[in-house]
Enzyme design. Sequence first.
Site, PDB file in Angstrom:
ATOM      1  CG  ASP A  52      -0.362  -0.132   2.511  1.00 48.69           C
ATOM      2  OD1 ASP A  52       0.880  -0.204   2.603  1.00 48.69           O
ATOM      3  OD2 ASP A  52      -1.115  -0.153   3.512  1.00 48.69           O
ATOM      4  CB  SER A  53       4.598   1.702  -0.123  1.00 41.58           C
ATOM      5  OG  SER A  53       4.824   0.536  -0.878  1.00 41.58           O
ATOM      6  CG  ASP A  91       0.373  -4.020   2.118  1.00 48.03           C
ATOM      7  OD1 ASP A  91       0.470  -4.864   3.028  1.00 48.03           O
ATOM      8  OD2 ASP A  91       1.272  -3.200   1.852  1.00 48.03           O
ATOM      9  CD  GLU A 123       0.380  -1.708   7.908  1.00 50.85           C
ATOM     10  OE1 GLU A 123       0.024  -0.901   8.793  1.00 50.85           O
ATOM     11  OE2 GLU A 123       0.927  -1.354   6.849  1.00 50.85           O
ATOM     12  CD  GLU A 190       7.789  -0.515   7.775  1.00 48.50           C
ATOM     13  OE1 GLU A 190       6.835  -1.225   7.387  1.00 48.50           O
ATOM     14  OE2 GLU A 190       7.983   0.635   7.356  1.00 48.50           O
TER      15      GLU A 190
HETATM   16  O1  KIV Z   1       3.604  -1.120   1.631  1.00 46.02           O
HETATM   17  C1  KIV Z   1       4.786  -1.519   1.638  1.00 46.02           C
HETATM   18  O2  KIV Z   1       5.569  -1.269   0.700  1.00 46.02           O
HETATM   19  C2  KIV Z   1       5.229  -2.312   2.779  1.00 46.02           C
HETATM   20  C3  KIV Z   1       6.688  -2.587   2.895  1.00 46.02           C
HETATM   21  C4  KIV Z   1       7.415  -1.367   3.313  1.00 46.02           C
HETATM   22  C5  KIV Z   1       6.965  -3.727   3.796  1.00 46.02           C
HETATM   23  O3  KIV Z   1       4.448  -2.693   3.586  1.00 46.02           O
END
Ligand code: KIV
Length: 272
Positions: A52-53, A91, A123, A190
Amino acid sequence: MSAAKREYKRITTKTLVDMKSKGEKISMLTAYDYTMAKIVDSAGVDVILVGDSASNVMAGHETTLPITLDQMIYHASSVVRGITRSLVVVDLPFGTYQSDPKEALRSAIRIMKESGAHAVKMEGGHEIKESIRRIINAGIPVMGHLGLTPQSIYKFGTYTVRAKEDQEADKLKKDALLLEKIGCFSIVIEKVPATLTTEVAKSLQIPIIGIGAGNGADGQVLVTHDMLGMNHEFNPRFLRRYLDLSAEMTDAFQKYIQDVKSGDFPSDEEQY
Ligand code: KIV
């Protein structure tokens, strides 16, 4: 082709657990689109995370909170079309699994059905255990995510290292054990002290994938755009840059502009 790439034709959740038992480290990178996924997959990366980044990297939001389930499905389905070997983990975005287990399962099913991905990531620990359980019971593999969990950034108030104090470290250890017990196939940890990651990785059978969590993890993950040096504003200590792509791209764009303006492009060979 690397030996690891030859050995594993297609990475599954079981492959990752086997890799841990053999002491073989797991590589994981993010991708959000077809072209990047194709390159990352053919390079031999074991796991592709549709993180979700994407909310930050692709859409320019300050946090991961705004991205929607539909947007994650769009990114994930583009990634799946680009891969032949990597395991694709997606995610579950903020707000699609925290309120109740039935909604969590509906969200996970949409991701699996509409994108063709292989697993979801969520998460949290104890607080979301019923949702994780329900999703796993439906046959969907779940990767956990503990430590700094960016969807809770407004609760933390800062992106600094988590679990430095005993109380938070103890909770993380208990959560990791719980996630393994209820059937998660792996956990991302993390931004926590390296000693804590090592302890957790040693106490679990399932692989721990670290980001800013030290060398004791069973594998590592980075955001691809960060490790390629496409974002100069993000400079955490844990980030190793393998390219300065932002500078190289700027250089290429400037050369192109110059060639267009001067009339050098296209040349005789570049026209019909
Ligand atoms: O959303 C993401 O890219 C992540 C990584 C930083 C582990 O959760």
